[in-house]
Design a protein around this motif. Sequence first.
Motif, mmCIF file in Angstrom:
data_model
loop_
_atom_site.group_PDB
_atom_site.id
_atom_site.type_symbol
_atom_site.label_atom_id
_atom_site.label_comp_id
_atom_site.label_asym_id
_atom_site.label_seq_id
_atom_site.Cartn_x
_atom_site.Cartn_y
_atom_site.Cartn_z
ATOM 1 N N PRO A 201 61.555 41.691 34.067
ATOM 2 C CA PRO A 201 60.272 41.184 34.565
ATOM 3 C C PRO A 201 59.656 40.167 33.606
ATOM 4 N N SER A 202 58.985 39.191 34.166
ATOM 5 C CA SER A 202 58.295 38.201 33.341
ATOM 6 C C SER A 202 57.013 38.796 32.777
ATOM 7 N N PRO A 203 56.458 38.205 31.724
ATOM 8 C CA PRO A 203 55.159 38.670 31.220
ATOM 9 C C PRO A 203 54.078 38.667 32.305
ATOM 10 N N ALA A 204 54.135 37.676 33.219
ATOM 11 C CA ALA A 204 53.148 37.627 34.303
ATOM 12 C C ALA A 204 53.324 38.812 35.245
ATOM 13 N N ASP A 205 54.566 39.183 35.525
ATOM 14 C CA ASP A 205 54.808 40.346 36.387
ATOM 15 C C ASP A 205 54.331 41.628 35.723
ATOM 16 N N LEU A 206 54.553 41.743 34.423
ATOM 17 C CA LEU A 206 54.124 42.949 33.713
ATOM 18 C C LEU A 206 52.600 43.057 33.694
ATOM 19 N N ALA A 207 51.929 41.907 33.591
ATOM 20 C CA ALA A 207 50.467 41.922 33.650
ATOM 21 C C ALA A 207 49.986 42.349 35.034
ATOM 22 N N GLU A 208 50.664 41.858 36.083
ATOM 23 C CA GLU A 208 50.299 42.254 37.437
ATOM 24 C C GLU A 208 50.604 43.729 37.686
ATOM 25 N N ARG A 209 51.651 44.229 37.059
ATOM 26 C CA ARG A 209 51.989 45.648 37.196
ATOM 27 C C ARG A 209 50.821 46.532 36.760
ATOM 28 N N LYS A 210 50.192 46.150 35.660
ATOM 29 C CA LYS A 210 49.070 46.952 35.170
ATOM 30 C C LYS A 210 47.932 47.010 36.188
ATOM 31 N N LYS A 211 47.795 45.942 37.002
ATOM 32 C CA LYS A 211 46.733 45.913 38.012
ATOM 33 C C LYS A 211 47.088 46.726 39.252
ATOM 34 N N TRP A 212 48.356 46.678 39.655
ATOM 35 C CA TRP A 212 48.696 47.136 40.997
ATOM 36 C C TRP A 212 49.590 48.381 41.060
ATOM 37 N N PHE A 213 50.171 48.801 39.942
ATOM 38 C CA PHE A 213 50.817 50.114 39.948
ATOM 39 C C PHE A 213 49.728 51.192 40.007
ATOM 40 N N ARG A 214 50.110 52.426 40.237
ATOM 41 C CA ARG A 214 49.126 53.502 40.469
ATOM 42 C C ARG A 214 49.119 54.515 39.327
ATOM 43 N N HIS A 215 48.006 55.261 39.274
ATOM 44 C CA HIS A 215 47.912 56.387 38.349
ATOM 45 C C HIS A 215 47.379 57.598 39.116
#
Length: 347
Positions: free
Chosen positions: A278-292
């Motif tokens: 994953p790109s750094p941009a994808d990893l940043a988006e992951r933090k927004k849109w993955f769940r907890h």
Amino acid sequence: MKHEIQIRNRKIGENNPLFIMAECGVTCNYDIKIAKDLIDVVHDAGADAIKFILWFPEEIMSDKSVIYTYETLEGTKSENMYEMLNKLRFTLDQWYEIKEYADRKDVVMFATVNSPSGVEYAEKIGLEAYKLSSWDYNYFPLWEKIAALGKPMLIDTGPVNILDVTKVIQLMQNQGNEQSVLVHCFHTDKYAEMNMRTIPYLKQAFNTLVGYSSKDRDDETDIIAVTLGSVVLEKRLTLSRDLPGHHHVISKEPEEFQEYVKLVRNVRQALGDYNLKPSPADLAERKKWFRHLVANRDIPKGTKLISDMLEGKRPENGISPEYIDFFVGRQTKRDLKYNQAISWDDI
């Protein structure tokens, strides 16, 4: 064959930048000012090399009555081929001048050579590599002479078969030269006959570097070539499609060539690694849109949890919902509010 070669100060291989050369073998019109202007275009576009042709028609043509027909902006034109090629020549002193100019511009200059005198000129000029055309596969004395020089050889394919290629690769190896780039090319306008998968096939079959020579100014097949492993691209370049002579009409003009260089370099960069990365941009988006994991309602302290009491919601900061089964059946140690993140210490 070698998996990395060097032409002047450019290294060519899978782990190096794409080597982009402008095909100007006839579009320089063998006018010294046009040739220098084309070198400027190559330099300004960020390409690597310019390729000319060392024409000696007396040494390659037995029939001097052959008529060559080509397209121009004004329509079809026909010329006596011997007379036409005889005009597409520089003197040795002019070649020296052009080579010196290319060196000053840090543009690699080399040529297609198809005759003994062409080899002699190329060595006097000091060319660092040779291009071998599709039409010279059965002229072994030329191959032996060039291979023995120990310089990189960029080899067109076009009308040849696997046996033809095998013969010249073996000839190179017999001369101790393992610096080959097999260049896929074709002379058809039918997409179904272009067979771009030849590129990885040649790479695997001969364990060699591979490239692609584009027949016109379209870019679709160039993009395909990069994705299939080409480390060398050749594209036709002219100062203007209005110039007299052949191949101008199928060549890129300067601004188009500059955009082309940007395009194929971007395509090469976009290939990335043979990996899931994953790109750094994808990893940043992951933090927004993955769940907890959160409470799906207000849950009093001491409650034995069931699955309906728990939910996975965005963003990612917290325990992954993949662990929901671990929490089911356990008692809460404190009150939990609706949508409150659940921690390991809450059970």
